[in-house]
Design an enzyme around this catalytic site. Structure first.
Site, PDB file in Angstrom:
ATOM      1  N   ASP A 185     -63.774 -46.297-119.936  1.00  0.00           N
ATOM      2  CA  ASP A 185     -64.020 -46.879-118.612  1.00  0.00           C
ATOM      3  C   ASP A 185     -62.746 -47.216-117.856  1.00  0.00           C
ATOM      4  O   ASP A 185     -62.691 -48.187-117.097  1.00  0.00           O
ATOM      5  CB  ASP A 185     -64.902 -48.144-118.737  1.00  0.00           C
ATOM      6  CG  ASP A 185     -66.238 -47.835-119.392  1.00  0.00           C
ATOM      7  OD1 ASP A 185     -66.729 -46.713-119.223  1.00  0.00           O
ATOM      8  OD2 ASP A 185     -66.782 -48.726-120.072  1.00  0.00           O
TER       9      ASP A 185
ATOM     10  N   GLY B 204     -69.889 -42.501-118.974  1.00  0.00           N
ATOM     11  CA  GLY B 204     -70.385 -42.775-117.628  1.00  0.00           C
ATOM     12  C   GLY B 204     -69.164 -42.760-116.731  1.00  0.00           C
ATOM     13  O   GLY B 204     -68.354 -43.682-116.776  1.00  0.00           O
ATOM     14  N   HIS B 205     -68.988 -41.682-115.986  1.00  0.00           N
ATOM     15  CA  HIS B 205     -67.784 -41.514-115.167  1.00  0.00           C
ATOM     16  C   HIS B 205     -68.155 -41.677-113.695  1.00  0.00           C
ATOM     17  O   HIS B 205     -68.912 -40.881-113.147  1.00  0.00           O
ATOM     18  CB  HIS B 205     -67.165 -40.135-115.425  1.00  0.00           C
ATOM     19  CG  HIS B 205     -66.635 -39.995-116.821  1.00  0.00           C
ATOM     20  ND1 HIS B 205     -66.064 -38.848-117.308  1.00  0.00           N
ATOM     21  CD2 HIS B 205     -66.581 -40.890-117.847  1.00  0.00           C
ATOM     22  CE1 HIS B 205     -65.684 -39.040-118.570  1.00  0.00           C
ATOM     23  NE2 HIS B 205     -65.994 -40.266-118.915  1.00  0.00           N
TER      24      HIS B 205
HETATM   25  P1  GDP Z   1     -64.621 -43.947-116.599  1.00  0.00           P
HETATM   26  O1  GDP Z   1     -65.674 -43.980-117.647  1.00  0.00           O
HETATM   27  O2  GDP Z   1     -63.248 -43.963-117.163  1.00  0.00           O
HETATM   28  O3  GDP Z   1     -64.815 -42.825-115.613  1.00  0.00           O
HETATM   29  O4  GDP Z   1     -64.767 -45.302-115.778  1.00  0.00           O
HETATM   30  P2  GDP Z   1     -66.142 -45.971-115.265  1.00  0.00           P
HETATM   31  O5  GDP Z   1     -66.671 -45.178-114.145  1.00  0.00           O
HETATM   32  O6  GDP Z   1     -67.060 -46.209-116.414  1.00  0.00           O
HETATM   33  O7  GDP Z   1     -65.640 -47.390-114.830  1.00  0.00           O
HETATM   34  C1  GDP Z   1     -64.657 -47.548-113.880  1.00  0.00           C
HETATM   35  C2  GDP Z   1     -65.213 -48.454-112.770  1.00  0.00           C
HETATM   36  O8  GDP Z   1     -64.152 -48.884-111.966  1.00  0.00           O
HETATM   37  C3  GDP Z   1     -66.162 -47.732-111.839  1.00  0.00           C
HETATM   38  O9  GDP Z   1     -67.085 -48.642-111.344  1.00  0.00           O
HETATM   39  C4  GDP Z   1     -65.235 -47.236-110.733  1.00  0.00           C
HETATM   40  O10 GDP Z   1     -65.907 -47.020-109.504  1.00  0.00           O
HETATM   41  C5  GDP Z   1     -64.286 -48.377-110.637  1.00  0.00           C
HETATM   42  N1  GDP Z   1     -62.918 -48.059-110.233  1.00  0.00           N
HETATM   43  C6  GDP Z   1     -62.164 -46.955-110.496  1.00  0.00           C
HETATM   44  N2  GDP Z   1     -60.912 -47.126-110.036  1.00  0.00           N
HETATM   45  C7  GDP Z   1     -60.882 -48.343-109.461  1.00  0.00           C
HETATM   46  C8  GDP Z   1     -59.850 -49.110-108.830  1.00  0.00           C
HETATM   47  O11 GDP Z   1     -58.713 -48.705-108.708  1.00  0.00           O
HETATM   48  N3  GDP Z   1     -60.204 -50.363-108.380  1.00  0.00           N
HETATM   49  C9  GDP Z   1     -61.456 -50.868-108.515  1.00  0.00           C
HETATM   50  N4  GDP Z   1     -61.697 -52.077-108.033  1.00  0.00           N
HETATM   51  N5  GDP Z   1     -62.440 -50.182-109.120  1.00  0.00           N
HETATM   52  C10 GDP Z   1     -62.145 -48.949-109.587  1.00  0.00           C
HETATM   53  P1  IMO Z   2     -66.525 -43.416-120.866  1.00  0.00           P
HETATM   54  O1  IMO Z   2     -66.309 -41.922-120.979  1.00  0.00           O
HETATM   55  C1  IMO Z   2     -66.716 -47.216-122.942  1.00  0.00           C
HETATM   56  C2  IMO Z   2     -68.423 -47.194-126.979  1.00  0.00           C
HETATM   57  C3  IMO Z   2     -69.756 -47.874-127.189  1.00  0.00           C
HETATM   58  C4  IMO Z   2     -69.589 -48.313-128.623  1.00  0.00           C
HETATM   59  C5  IMO Z   2     -68.835 -47.162-129.255  1.00  0.00           C
HETATM   60  C6  IMO Z   2     -69.711 -46.147-129.953  1.00  0.00           C
HETATM   61  O2  IMO Z   2     -67.415 -43.819-119.764  1.00  0.00           O
HETATM   62  O3  IMO Z   2     -65.212 -44.110-120.892  1.00  0.00           O
HETATM   63  P2  IMO Z   2     -71.393 -44.273-129.133  1.00  0.00           P
HETATM   64  O4  IMO Z   2     -72.615 -44.349-128.266  1.00  0.00           O
HETATM   65  O5  IMO Z   2     -70.335 -43.355-128.613  1.00  0.00           O
HETATM   66  O6  IMO Z   2     -71.724 -43.980-130.569  1.00  0.00           O
HETATM   67  O7  IMO Z   2     -70.791 -45.766-129.116  1.00  0.00           O
HETATM   68  O8  IMO Z   2     -68.142 -46.521-128.195  1.00  0.00           O
HETATM   69  N1  IMO Z   2     -68.422 -46.156-125.903  1.00  0.00           N
HETATM   70  C7  IMO Z   2     -67.841 -46.321-124.716  1.00  0.00           C
HETATM   71  N2  IMO Z   2     -67.223 -47.391-124.181  1.00  0.00           N
HETATM   72  N3  IMO Z   2     -66.784 -46.054-122.261  1.00  0.00           N
HETATM   73  C8  IMO Z   2     -67.370 -44.964-122.795  1.00  0.00           C
HETATM   74  O9  IMO Z   2     -67.329 -43.767-122.211  1.00  0.00           O
HETATM   75  C9  IMO Z   2     -67.973 -45.085-124.062  1.00  0.00           C
HETATM   76  N4  IMO Z   2     -68.652 -44.235-124.860  1.00  0.00           N
HETATM   77  C10 IMO Z   2     -68.903 -44.908-125.986  1.00  0.00           C
HETATM   78  O10 IMO Z   2     -69.916 -48.963-126.311  1.00  0.00           O
HETATM   79  O11 IMO Z   2     -68.759 -49.440-128.692  1.00  0.00           O
HETATM   80 MG    MG Z   3     -67.357 -45.099-118.173  1.00  0.00          MG
END
Ligand code: GDP
Ligand code: IMO
Ligand code: MG
Length: 427
Positions: free
Chosen positions: A13, A40-41
């Protein structure tokens, strides 16, 4: 640069979706090589939010080829849901811009169920998985009882393989977990129908990507999760079931390691983690809550509140070193506005001894003593800033301080969720 790896340098994340989307404007192929719908991207374009789970984050740029490699664990129902969801919102998804490896493992309903049952069985030792069937599917891959996407397209073959797999899973679900069994006929019919819908996307995508690279096309590898969740190099057993960094690419995409030309880690300006497991810089009190509120830190896949804490330079340095990264992208810098003081873990102490490197030999990371350094924060809102020199001095000092701690340049800053909210710094 024709091939670049972008991976999460913390516990997931980090903002990979946003950055991959941004970099997609300059590449031809975007390739996922591991993980599954546990990812979840998030990509935000002009205020419109998209959360991608299996489809690479290049899909919002017309003309890019988005590839789901053999190392990804594919839940066909989730993938089709995602394709339909994007199409409903007017995003074009065709067999030209989305390609799926015939060799990717399939996640079945029994994998999702076994994921839940296994967590229950673990009790207090639970991992806190996303419940997407990831661990059970990769376990079947390693034990060679799994089915691959290509198997779904061969009904007779699929019938035989699924019968054998389900017989074993049903026995475990019933006798070990005390749960009801799945009906073979209806499972077979369901998955053959899903396979039929996915058929147009399926191919030998590893060969397609290698050929494209040979022909001078630019390839971007999209990591899911983060280095600290890597099955081999993360905080085992509180990890996911794949190699999340650059190290996952050769196996998970069928792409030669020596042809990966550049690698960039992505890290937040602080740190978060979802699920169980060690998190040395976690702030459970007011500071953690303040970061969670300011950063809206709730899981993009499960909606769970993320655990929050200070930037851990020891962990990020480790991820950068492990993946041979050339630089770091620092996201969510805007979230830190308004903190009087900002702390950063500069190193750990174990039994009174200073450790600059990540203590991979420690069974219990909870025993490390985190050594912080604290510096003053800034108040200005950074979200509208687009040039490095626009940033307040204290924010620039924070960035340069992190840079000195991690040992590679910070090549891009992100100051908000939207595609436009970035400050280039040499990428
Ligand atoms: P990922 O799994 O690495 O793609 O990241 P996620 O989408 O799960 O979580 C990142 C969260 O931070 C999302 O809600 C993005 O919209 C948000 N986000 C990304 N870059 C920034 C930033 O520079 N500032 C803020 N405030 N939010 C951001
Ligand atoms: P992105 O790509 C954050 C964590 C789960 C749990 C552990 C194992 O959005 O960064 P799993 O379902 O893979 O067997 O869970 O890994 N986890 C993540 N945490 N971002 C993710 O993906 C994750 N995918 C799995 O919360 O601790
Ligand atoms: Mg994510």
């Amino acid at each position: 640069m024709s091939s670049v790896s972008v991976f999460g340098a913390q516990w997931g994340d980090e903002g990979k979706g946003k950055i991959i989307d941004l970099l997609s404007s300059d590449v031809d192929y975007v390739v996922r090589y591991q993980g599954g719908a546990n990812a979840g991207h998030t990509v935000v374009v002009s205020g419109e939010k998209y959360v991608l789970h299996l489809i690479p984050s290049g899909i919002l740029h017309p003309g890019r080829v988005n590839v789901i490699g053999n190392g990804v664990a594919v839940d066909p129902a989730k993938l089709l849901e995602e394709i339909d969801g994007l199409r409903e919102r007017g995003v074009e998804v065709t067999s030209q811009n989305l390609r799926l490896s015939a060799n990717a493992q399939v996640i079945f309903e029994h994998h999702r169920l076994m994921d839940r049952y296994a967590e229950r069985w673990r009790g207090d030792g639970r991992i806190g998985t996303t419940g997407r069937g990831i661990g059970p599917s990769y376990a079947d891959k390693a034990s060679r009882t799994g089915l691959r996407v290509g198997d779904l397209l061969e009904p007779d073959h699929c019938a035989l393989r699924l019968k054998a797999a389900l017989a074993e899973k049903n026995a475990v679900m019933e006798k070990v977990h005390g749960e009801s069994v799945l009906d073979y006929d209806s499972q077979l019919a369901t998955y053959l129908a899903l396979g039929e819908r996915l058929a147009p996307f399926v191919g030998d995508v590893a060969a397609e990507v290698r050929r494209a690279y040979r022909e001078g096309k630019r390839v971007l590898f999209e990591g899911a999760q983060g280095v600290m969740l890597d099955i081999d190099h993360g905080t085992y057993p509180f990890v996911t079931s794949s190699n999340t960094g650059t190290n996952g690419i050769p196996a998970g995409a069928g792409f030669p390691a020596k042809q990966i030309e550049k690698a960039y880690g992505i890290a937040k300006a602080y740190c978060t983690r979802v699920g169980e497991g060690p998190f040395p810089t976690e702030q459970e009190g007011a500071i953690g809550k303040r970061i969670r509120d300011a950063g809206n830190e709730y899981g993009a896949t499960t909606g769970r509140p993320r655990r929050c804490g200070w930037f851990d330079a020891v962990a990020v340095r480790y991820g950068i070193e492990l993946c041979g990264a050339d630089g770091l992208v620092l996201t969510n810098l805007d979230v830190l506005s308004g903190f009087e003081e900002l702390s950063v873990a500069t190193h750990y102490k174990v039994a009174g001894e200073t450790r600059e490197d990540y203590p991979a030999d420690l069974v219990d990371l909870g025993r490390v003593e985190v050594v912080y350094e604290t510096r003053p924060g800034w108040n200005d809102d950074l979200t509208a800033m687009r040039k490095y020199d626009d940033l307040p001095l204290l924010a620039r000092e924070y960035v340069e301080w992190l840079e000195s701690l991690i040992g590679v340049p910070i090549v891009l800053l992100s100051v908000g969720p939207d595609r436009e909210q970035v400050i280039p710094r040499g990428i």
